[in-house]
Motif scaffolding. Structure first.
Motif, PDB file in Angstrom:
ATOM      1  N   GLU A 187       0.842  -1.188   0.000  1.00 34.64           N
ATOM      2  CA  GLU A 187       0.000   0.000   0.000  1.00 34.64           C
ATOM      3  C   GLU A 187       0.876   1.237   0.000  1.00 34.64           C
ATOM      4  O   GLU A 187       1.930   1.259   0.620  1.00 34.64           O
ATOM      5  CB  GLU A 187      -0.898   0.008   1.234  1.00 34.64           C
ATOM      6  N   GLU A 188       0.415   2.265  -0.682  1.00 33.05           N
ATOM      7  CA  GLU A 188       1.148   3.525  -0.675  1.00 33.05           C
ATOM      8  C   GLU A 188       0.728   4.353   0.523  1.00 33.05           C
ATOM      9  O   GLU A 188      -0.438   4.430   0.861  1.00 33.05           O
ATOM     10  CB  GLU A 188       0.850   4.303  -1.963  1.00 33.05           C
ATOM     11  N   LEU A 189       1.701   4.947   1.172  1.00 31.34           N
ATOM     12  CA  LEU A 189       1.423   5.818   2.306  1.00 31.34           C
ATOM     13  C   LEU A 189       1.181   7.226   1.803  1.00 31.34           C
ATOM     14  O   LEU A 189       1.760   7.648   0.812  1.00 31.34           O
ATOM     15  CB  LEU A 189       2.601   5.808   3.275  1.00 31.34           C
ATOM     16  N   ASN A 190       0.336   7.941   2.523  1.00 34.39           N
ATOM     17  CA  ASN A 190       0.118   9.340   2.186  1.00 34.39           C
ATOM     18  C   ASN A 190       0.332  10.173   3.446  1.00 34.39           C
ATOM     19  O   ASN A 190       0.624   9.639   4.512  1.00 34.39           O
ATOM     20  CB  ASN A 190      -1.274   9.542   1.572  1.00 34.39           C
ATOM     21  N   ASP A 191       0.205  11.478   3.313  1.00 34.53           N
ATOM     22  CA  ASP A 191       0.470  12.379   4.440  1.00 34.53           C
ATOM     23  C   ASP A 191      -0.422  12.092   5.645  1.00 34.53           C
ATOM     24  O   ASP A 191       0.003  12.261   6.784  1.00 34.53           O
ATOM     25  CB  ASP A 191       0.294  13.834   4.009  1.00 34.53           C
ATOM     26  N   GLU A 192      -1.647  11.624   5.407  1.00 39.35           N
ATOM     27  CA  GLU A 192      -2.564  11.346   6.510  1.00 39.35           C
ATOM     28  C   GLU A 192      -2.079  10.199   7.394  1.00 39.35           C
ATOM     29  O   GLU A 192      -2.431  10.126   8.564  1.00 39.35           O
ATOM     30  CB  GLU A 192      -3.950  11.029   5.961  1.00 39.35           C
ATOM     31  N   ASP A 193      -1.272   9.294   6.837  1.00 41.88           N
ATOM     32  CA  ASP A 193      -0.766   8.172   7.613  1.00 41.88           C
ATOM     33  C   ASP A 193       0.256   8.600   8.658  1.00 41.88           C
ATOM     34  O   ASP A 193       0.576   7.823   9.556  1.00 41.88           O
ATOM     35  CB  ASP A 193      -0.133   7.130   6.684  1.00 41.88           C
ATOM     36  N   PHE A 194       0.764   9.791   8.553  1.00 44.16           N
ATOM     37  CA  PHE A 194       1.802  10.263   9.465  1.00 44.16           C
ATOM     38  C   PHE A 194       1.300  11.319  10.453  1.00 44.16           C
ATOM     39  O   PHE A 194       2.102  11.892  11.182  1.00 44.16           O
ATOM     40  CB  PHE A 194       2.997  10.789   8.670  1.00 44.16           C
ATOM     41  N   THR A 195      -0.005  11.522  10.497  1.00 40.56           N
ATOM     42  CA  THR A 195      -0.546  12.461  11.473  1.00 40.56           C
ATOM     43  C   THR A 195      -0.490  11.811  12.855  1.00 40.56           C
ATOM     44  O   THR A 195      -0.515  10.582  12.968  1.00 40.56           O
ATOM     45  CB  THR A 195      -2.005  12.833  11.149  1.00 40.56           C
ATOM     46  N   PRO A 196      -0.408  12.606  13.901  1.00 42.00           N
ATOM     47  CA  PRO A 196      -0.396  12.029  15.250  1.00 42.00           C
ATOM     48  C   PRO A 196      -1.630  11.160  15.530  1.00 42.00           C
ATOM     49  O   PRO A 196      -1.518  10.122  16.185  1.00 42.00           O
ATOM     50  CB  PRO A 196      -0.372  13.259  16.163  1.00 42.00           C
ATOM     51  N   GLU A 197      -2.776  11.541  15.002  1.00 43.58           N
ATOM     52  CA  GLU A 197      -3.990  10.776  15.225  1.00 43.58           C
ATOM     53  C   GLU A 197      -3.898   9.387  14.590  1.00 43.58           C
ATOM     54  O   GLU A 197      -4.277   8.377  15.185  1.00 43.58           O
ATOM     55  CB  GLU A 197      -5.213  11.516  14.658  1.00 43.58           C
ATOM     56  N   LYS A 198      -3.386   9.332  13.365  1.00 46.02           N
ATOM     57  CA  LYS A 198      -3.263   8.057  12.657  1.00 46.02           C
ATOM     58  C   LYS A 198      -2.199   7.185  13.312  1.00 46.02           C
ATOM     59  O   LYS A 198      -2.384   5.975  13.455  1.00 46.02           O
ATOM     60  CB  LYS A 198      -2.912   8.318  11.187  1.00 46.02           C
ATOM     61  N   GLN A 199      -1.101   7.781  13.745  1.00 41.24           N
ATOM     62  CA  GLN A 199      -0.059   7.023  14.422  1.00 41.24           C
ATOM     63  C   GLN A 199      -0.592   6.432  15.733  1.00 41.24           C
ATOM     64  O   GLN A 199      -0.289   5.296  16.079  1.00 41.24           O
ATOM     65  CB  GLN A 199       1.167   7.901  14.686  1.00 41.24           C
ATOM     66  N   LYS A 200      -1.409   7.208  16.441  1.00 44.76           N
ATOM     67  CA  LYS A 200      -2.024   6.710  17.676  1.00 44.76           C
ATOM     68  C   LYS A 200      -2.943   5.535  17.365  1.00 44.76           C
ATOM     69  O   LYS A 200      -2.962   4.538  18.091  1.00 44.76           O
ATOM     70  CB  LYS A 200      -2.798   7.811  18.380  1.00 44.76           C
ATOM     71  N   GLU A 201      -3.691   5.640  16.278  1.00 47.34           N
ATOM     72  CA  GLU A 201      -4.583   4.546  15.873  1.00 47.34           C
ATOM     73  C   GLU A 201      -3.787   3.271  15.612  1.00 47.34           C
ATOM     74  O   GLU A 201      -4.166   2.184  16.051  1.00 47.34           O
ATOM     75  CB  GLU A 201      -5.358   4.956  14.622  1.00 47.34           C
ATOM     76  N   TYR A 202      -2.673   3.384  14.890  1.00 45.57           N
ATOM     77  CA  TYR A 202      -1.824   2.228  14.611  1.00 45.57           C
ATOM     78  C   TYR A 202      -1.272   1.629  15.908  1.00 45.57           C
ATOM     79  O   TYR A 202      -1.241   0.410  16.075  1.00 45.57           O
ATOM     80  CB  TYR A 202      -0.654   2.607  13.700  1.00 45.57           C
ATOM     81  N   LEU A 203      -0.837   2.486  16.813  1.00 45.55           N
ATOM     82  CA  LEU A 203      -0.276   2.026  18.080  1.00 45.55           C
ATOM     83  C   LEU A 203      -1.349   1.350  18.931  1.00 45.55           C
ATOM     84  O   LEU A 203      -1.103   0.309  19.541  1.00 45.55           O
ATOM     85  CB  LEU A 203       0.360   3.201  18.824  1.00 45.55           C
TER      86      LEU A 203
END
Length: 67
Positions: free
Chosen positions: A4-20
């Motif tokens: 999958e290609e990553l985009n800028d939204e994948d690196f937001t603090p909210e998205k990183q928290k979701e992954y964690l």
């Protein structure tokens, strides 16, 4: 599936928290005690997250596309 290609939204603090959050919940589901998880060094937890989200290498093009 494929990479999958990553985009800028994948690196937001909210998205990183979701992954964690997903990683921690999966570790708990696998039987890891929450206190053990919380005692882990943060860098180690990020390494686990990175390993679990690595693109899978398939042996053939057919396997890569679900064949």
């Amino acid at each position: 599936m494929g990479e999958e290609e990553l985009n800028d939204e994948d690196f937001t603090p909210e998205k990183q928290k979701e992954y964690l959050d997903k990683l921690i919940l999966s570790l708990i589901d696998e039987g890891k005690d929450i206190n053990e998880i919380l005692d882990m060094p943060y860098h180690f937890v990020l390494e686990i997250l990175h390993e679990r989200n690595k693109p899978k290498k398939e042996k053939s093009l057919i396997a890569a596309f679900g064949g």
